[in-house]
Design an enzyme around this catalytic site. Sequence first.
Site, PDB file in Angstrom:
ATOM      1  N   LYS A 191      -7.486  -1.464   6.724  1.00 33.51           N
ATOM      2  CA  LYS A 191      -7.762  -2.399   5.245  1.00 33.51           C
ATOM      3  C   LYS A 191      -7.203  -3.432   5.225  1.00 33.51           C
ATOM      4  O   LYS A 191      -7.320  -4.474   4.770  1.00 33.51           O
ATOM      5  CB  LYS A 191      -7.571  -1.388   4.172  1.00 33.51           C
ATOM      6  CG  LYS A 191      -8.824  -0.206   4.147  1.00 33.51           C
ATOM      7  CD  LYS A 191      -8.485   0.579   2.562  1.00 33.51           C
ATOM      8  CE  LYS A 191      -7.607   1.441   2.544  1.00 33.51           C
ATOM      9  NZ  LYS A 191      -8.078   2.779   3.186  1.00 33.51           N
ATOM     10  N   HIS A 232       0.873  -1.228   0.103  1.00 30.96           N
ATOM     11  CA  HIS A 232       0.012  -0.030  -0.069  1.00 30.96           C
ATOM     12  C   HIS A 232       0.968   0.932   0.121  1.00 30.96           C
ATOM     13  O   HIS A 232       1.739   1.279   0.602  1.00 30.96           O
ATOM     14  CB  HIS A 232      -0.850  -0.089   1.373  1.00 30.96           C
ATOM     15  CG  HIS A 232      -1.987   1.050   1.177  1.00 30.96           C
ATOM     16  ND1 HIS A 232      -3.362   0.629   0.662  1.00 30.96           N
ATOM     17  CD2 HIS A 232      -2.240   2.227   1.547  1.00 30.96           C
ATOM     18  CE1 HIS A 232      -4.021   1.764   0.655  1.00 30.96           C
ATOM     19  NE2 HIS A 232      -3.463   2.627   1.412  1.00 30.96           N
ATOM     20  N   ARG A 250     -12.890  12.798   5.912  1.00 24.88           N
ATOM     21  CA  ARG A 250     -11.572  13.430   5.715  1.00 24.88           C
ATOM     22  C   ARG A 250     -11.341  14.239   4.767  1.00 24.88           C
ATOM     23  O   ARG A 250     -10.585  15.516   4.847  1.00 24.88           O
ATOM     24  CB  ARG A 250     -10.689  12.213   6.037  1.00 24.88           C
ATOM     25  CG  ARG A 250     -10.502  11.913   7.360  1.00 24.88           C
ATOM     26  CD  ARG A 250      -9.602  10.416   7.523  1.00 24.88           C
ATOM     27  NE  ARG A 250      -8.520  10.892   7.087  1.00 24.88           N
ATOM     28  CZ  ARG A 250      -7.359   9.854   6.501  1.00 24.88           C
ATOM     29  NH1 ARG A 250      -7.884   8.775   6.433  1.00 24.88           N
ATOM     30  NH2 ARG A 250      -6.214  10.199   6.393  1.00 24.88           N
ATOM     31  N   SER A 275      -6.556   4.128   9.154  1.00 29.53           N
ATOM     32  CA  SER A 275      -7.146   3.951   7.653  1.00 29.53           C
ATOM     33  C   SER A 275      -6.328   2.798   6.953  1.00 29.53           C
ATOM     34  O   SER A 275      -6.981   2.003   6.264  1.00 29.53           O
ATOM     35  CB  SER A 275      -7.051   5.388   6.888  1.00 29.53           C
ATOM     36  OG  SER A 275      -7.403   5.047   5.466  1.00 29.53           O
ATOM     37  N   ASP A 289     -13.912   2.993   7.432  1.00 35.66           N
ATOM     38  CA  ASP A 289     -13.036   3.656   6.625  1.00 35.66           C
ATOM     39  C   ASP A 289     -13.674   4.447   5.526  1.00 35.66           C
ATOM     40  O   ASP A 289     -13.143   5.533   5.109  1.00 35.66           O
ATOM     41  CB  ASP A 289     -11.849   2.628   6.208  1.00 35.66           C
ATOM     42  CG  ASP A 289     -10.868   3.399   5.427  1.00 35.66           C
ATOM     43  OD1 ASP A 289     -10.152   4.424   6.014  1.00 35.66           O
ATOM     44  OD2 ASP A 289     -10.409   3.079   4.406  1.00 35.66           O
TER      45      ASP A 289
HETATM   46  N1  URA Z   1      -4.223   5.872   1.915  1.00 42.35           N
HETATM   47  C1  URA Z   1      -5.394   5.390   2.590  1.00 42.35           C
HETATM   48  O1  URA Z   1      -5.741   4.245   2.416  1.00 42.35           O
HETATM   49  N2  URA Z   1      -5.723   6.222   3.639  1.00 42.35           N
HETATM   50  C2  URA Z   1      -5.013   7.303   3.837  1.00 42.35           C
HETATM   51  O2  URA Z   1      -5.600   7.971   4.693  1.00 42.35           O
HETATM   52  C3  URA Z   1      -3.999   7.922   3.208  1.00 42.35           C
HETATM   53  C4  URA Z   1      -3.597   7.064   2.114  1.00 42.35           C
END
Ligand code: URA
Length: 454
Positions: free
Chosen positions: A194, A89, A175, A190, A168
């Site tokens: 995930k 990620h 946000r 966040s 999320d």
């Molecule tokens: N990627 C995400 O999944 N969440 C964030 O808050 C920032 C980048």
Amino acid sequence: MSTSEHVLSIPDLIAKKRDGLELSPNEIQQFITGLSNGDVQDCHVGAMLMAIYIQGMTEREICSMTMSMRDSGERLSWPNYRGIVVDKHSTGGIGDKISIPLAPALAACQMKVPMMSGRGLGITGGTLDKLESIPGYQTQLTDEQIVQLITNVGCGIFSQSVKLNPADRYLYSIRDVTATVPSNALIVSSILSKKAIEDLDGLVLDIKYGSSAFMKTPENAEVLADWLFKVSELLGMKTCCYITEMNNPIGYCIGNALEIQESLDLMKYKQGHSADLEDLICEQGGRLLLLTKKAQTIEEGREMIRDTFKNGSALQKFHDMIIGQGVSPSIAAQLVSNDENAVQSILKLSDVTHQAISTQKGYVQSIASFNLGTIVQRLGGGRLKSTDKLDFSVGIRLLKHVGDSVQENEPWAILYAPHDASKRYPSFLDDLNSSLVVSLTPVQPLQRIYKILA
Ligand code: URA
């Protein structure tokens, strides 16, 4: 909830955080549960997010927040895959299409890659938005479809859903419109909530720093990386964090359809594909192979990933993945073919083009990714409001990279623009032309990796 703990109202929880006090795990869970049962409204969410943004969170709070978000929906579970479920990620960048060739490359190395990805945030592009430039590509899958895809193909790139981490999804959207995106506590919870749903054996995180990243300096990125590393270890995920440069775009292409074209070029191992992009993918993929002991050294891991591009096995996995996500077999076959006209007719680019011309002879010192990301976003390739529909045909193709020589009057980029570009963003051409910085003396190629926390 323990019987001795006094249950506060939602406004009292917000006040507690506003005043800099620590919320207990039960209180955090109460707030997150309230997102789905109706106790918490949008105004509460905005206020709580701002309180968290200003006051920050303790390690205990971030862990509780991450776990409560993870548990706000279902979790994925796999049929006895031992030690091979991995993901990567990124915190988001310009031209950052790393996930798109990486997931199939890892699948071609017999890994299982359930990649839950995001949409563009601010000027940074989103992996899901890019993939949706392929006609028919579905990002919303059911849990059953995900498990089937991962079992049959080995990789899938999909979104959260009402069932997977709905907390999320909700918090992210608020946000984005309440100036609370760049909060370490919120970014950590966040991202990791995930990833925690995916029941991973290995995770690579790419934390960007620079003018077009959330973290402007390597020092700030390192603080975020430390948090991500610590919390993921506490959650039992084997993680490696990369801190990488994001002042210059990754690869040669920025924009949705263009970035799919560039990803295909790498998976076809076409001459002239971006070495910068290839090296980052081989490094991060190789690291996952090392983390899960499928490679004995990082060098071996990198070469295993590179081989999947050279021998076409990553391309084959990409073909199978997109069919598994709704693309017709005939479109998938044309995309992976060497028929450039067929690819271009599917991933259409705007027919209005503008060249950016260098006014100086010398060596490319930098290319302002912030400007280029802003141009693509403002011309329709990104969103200004969450309801905006994207124009996949907008993008910028770079003809030069940092370190290349450039002549006076030589084109260094091509912009694919909408017909009404001047109306949408009057200064787009000035901003494009001012994005190239030329040095009179030779410049070394870019070093993307600042630090690795493993
Ligand atoms: N990627 C995400 O999944 N969440 C964030 O808050 C920032 C980048």
